[in-house]
Design an enzyme around this catalytic site. Structure first.
Site, short mmCIF file in Angstrom:
data_model
loop_
_atom_site.label_atom_id
_atom_site.label_comp_id
_atom_site.label_asym_id
_atom_site.label_seq_id
_atom_site.Cartn_x
_atom_site.Cartn_y
_atom_site.Cartn_z
N GLU A 144 -29.90 106.91 32.92
CA GLU A 144 -29.76 107.26 31.52
C GLU A 144 -30.98 106.56 30.86
OE1 GLU A 144 -30.24 106.97 28.32
OE2 GLU A 144 -28.31 106.34 27.48
N GLU A 153 -39.02 107.98 26.85
CA GLU A 153 -39.07 106.50 27.54
C GLU A 153 -39.59 106.52 29.09
OE1 GLU A 153 -35.20 105.06 26.95
OE2 GLU A 153 -35.16 104.88 24.82
#
Length: 641
Positions: A144, A153
């Site tokens: 995730e 990210e």
């Protein structure tokens, strides 16, 4: 080792990067993290659990042991799901040491220590082999690593390394695939977050127009995404120019590349207009068949708008085209999505890049300085003609023919208003070289370079010589307890402990117009500052109490400024009008409000026998701008909690 940590300034709403040494305590980052918000995302949790069960079953059906690699495990929730689903062993990687320590305790408390190994490393540092972190490669990859932009990210580099060094060939992945969608729109409101519009000022000599420099108009802007809650944007604020277009997908079960790429989708505009903005979001499919799907689609593109899941950790994206372009209904165009390892941007082309060979993979670069100095809400604020009119009206009431004005505000156009409205002399302070250059460009474009004197200094360093001798957003914090049957109280305790530190008593800037909320009390004045007087060197302290007039859950307190420009003219950075009978609020869309989250909230089941109160203490340090707060909730019996 030095560490840069982001610190939000509640006054400006901007993030300031401060250098901390290796002894820096991460309590603030823990207290303000989104771990809890993710755990409260029921839809996310259910879909991940279903996808993990299916992946473990597929591996078991092949007669193999299910060996799981969980990158970015956080609390260890997905690893515990995997073991519960039948995985033989799970390697849970978490680079953030306080969270890795918490994951170890959570795993132990839930009885999975013999099946889950928490590794406090970045995934690119994990080793495989007899003496490594993992004895062999895994065959199920759970991650995730996504942000609102999907790849912001570092998901692509992490997947790329994992497949090359940590995973078996033909492994299973949860999620299995991600699909990025885009929709082209025209929106003056959103475009005002990216470009400087002409600003009109009524003067005694007629209308004057402040025009943007050509550099600002030509500038492609910054590549940074503007992530917002699109569900809170009114459909009347934009015109749809295209269908929802699937732009590109990423198959996480195969080798992933972080190299730059572009994807073109041909479409016929649904309406004629000015192409300005691309709205974007993504879906993740947890299984190869695409039956288990978690979508970020806004309400108008959602298959079942009644099932919309509120999320703070994943929202939707607003991208700005380098320039607005006219489009004609029915005339085919190509929308092109570009990405590198961390960033996505869009362009519009008349023909497919594959046909004409014209591909622009390089990131757009701001060369006008404005997109580096002004954030998106600041652009919108400067472009707000109503706000400009209020300032102009206030200036008219105080300016005299011999007025000498000093403007103390980086990147403000107030100095130009003062000049046009008749000030004899105008000086403006720009504390940075970049801001100085930007304002010089704006002044030159309006032939004011010789009319306004720019001083490049911080306000506190100003001397009389410089003046030429003249001196005239709660779920982020709420405890999770049990999540999908797993005890994560340890994380709740860690966040609560972090909230005891000084940093957590500071307000956080949040754009409350994006968050549906109700006020439980009437607005109350806390502190007053008279800008006609010298700034006091000592701290300013205020104490008092606020009555809760409406029943409901009290999650926190909101602070904002009201600027009284004149006795008859006020500009609010918070509430724009009194709350409705039920307490629904209308917040200033250009500003972030300072939000103080309570460590506990009023029990909504508690009977309201009389007004409940919130006692507060607010302390302001004038020389640093720091604000610290402390609130105590009291019920009708006088009990504090």
């Amino acid at each position: 080792m030095k560490i840069f940590c982001g610190r939000a300034n509640p006054t400006t709403g901007s993030v300031e990067w401060l250098e901390e040494d290796e002894h820096y305590d991460y309590h603030q980052e823990i207290a303000r993290s989104s771990y809890a918000d993710m755990l409260h995302d029921k839809d996310r949790n259910i879909k991940y659990y279903q996808g993990i069960r299916a992946a473990v079953s597929r591996v078991k059906d092949r007669g193999q042991k299910a060996l799981v690699l969980d990158i970015g495990t956080g609390t260890g929730l997905l690893s515990m799901m995997a073991v519960t689903a039948g995985a033989d062993f799970c390697y849970a990687i978490e680079v953030f040491k306080p969270m890795a320590d918490a994951a170890v305790k959570i795993v132990e408390k839930n009885g999975f220590s013999d099946k889950i190994k928490v590794i406090n490393k970045h995934s690119t540092e994990v080793t495989v082999g007899p003496d490594g972190d993992m004895p062999c490669r895994a065959n199920i990859l759970i991650t995730e690593l996504f942000d609102t932009e999907l790849i912001g990210e570092g998901a692509l580099p992490s997947y790329e390394h994992a497949h090359r060094h940590l995973m078996q060939d033909d492994c299973e992945a949860v999620p299995h695939r991600a699909i990025v969608y885009a929709q082209l729109v025209e929106s003056r409101r959103m475009w005002s977050w990216n470009k400087l519009f002409p600003i009109r000022v009524q003067t005694s000599l007629g209308e004057q127009v402040i025009v943007p420099p050509s550099e600002l108009e030509r500038c492609p802007g910054a590549p940074s995404v503007y992530d917002i809650q699109l569900n809170q944007v009114s459909p009347t604020d934009f015109t749809v120019l295209s269908d929802v277009l699937p732009m590109f997908s990423v198959d996480f079960s195969k080798q992933v590349s972080s190299s730059a790429a572009c994807y073109s989708r041909q479409f016929e505009p649904l309406a004629s207009g000015q192409a300005q903005v691309v709205l974007s979001w993504w879906d993740i499919e947890m299984d190869p068949e695409g039956k288990i799907k978690c979508t970020m689609a806004p309400f108008w593109a959602h298959t079942d708008p009644q099932e919309l899941q509120w999320r703070d950790h994943w929202m939707q994206c607003v991208y700005f085209l380098p320039q607005e372009e006219p489009v004609v209904q029915g005339s085919a165009l190509c929308l092109v999505a570009h990405h590198d390892d961390y960033c996505v941007w869009y362009s519009l082309q008349r023909t497919s890049p594959k046909k004409n060979g014209r591909i622009h993979p390089a990131r757009p670069v701001c060369d006008c300085q404005a997109h580096l100095l002004w954030n998106r809400p600041r652009f919108g604020e400067i472009n707000d003609q109503h706000r400009t009119d209020q300032y102009a009206q206030a200036l008219r009431t105080v300016l005299k023919p011999d007025s000498i004005c000093l403007c103390v505000s980086d990147g403000s156009l107030l100095s130009m208003l003062a000049h046009y409205l008749g000030a004899e002399q105008v000086l403006t302070i720009e504390s940075s070289a970049a801001s100085h250059r930007l304002m010089k460009k704006i002044f030159k474009a309006n032939h004011l370079e010789d009319k306004i004197n720019v001083i490049e200094k911080r306000p506190e360093l100003l001397t009389s010589a410089d003046l030429e001798g003249k001196k005239d957003l709660w779920r982020i914090r709420s405890p999770c307890g049990d999540c999908e049957g797993f005890d994560v109280h340890i994380m709740d305790d860690m966040i609560k402990h972090a909230l005891d530190f000084r940093e957590s008593k500071e307000a956080e800037p949040h754009p409350l117009w994006e968050y549906p909320c109700r006020s439980l009390s009437e607005p109350q004045q806390i502190l007053t500052f008279d800008f006609r007087q010298p700034v006091p060197p000592q701290s300013v302290r205020a104490e008092g109490s606020i009555e809760l007039r409406r029943p409901g859950r009290s999650h926190g307190a909101v602070l904002w400024m009201e600027y009284h420009l004149t006795p008859d003219s006020t500009i609010s950075t918070g509430l724009l009008k009194p709350a409705e009978d039920k307490g629904y609020c209308c917040w200033n869309p250009h500003c972030k409000q300072a939000v103080y989250f309570f460590s506990t909230m009023l029990d909504p089941r508690a009977p309201l026998g009389g007004p409940q109160t919130v006692s507060y203490t607010v302390e302001f340090q004038p020389l640093t701008g720091d604000v610290t707060m402390d609130f105590t909730l009291s019920d009708t019996l006088g009990d504090e909690h």
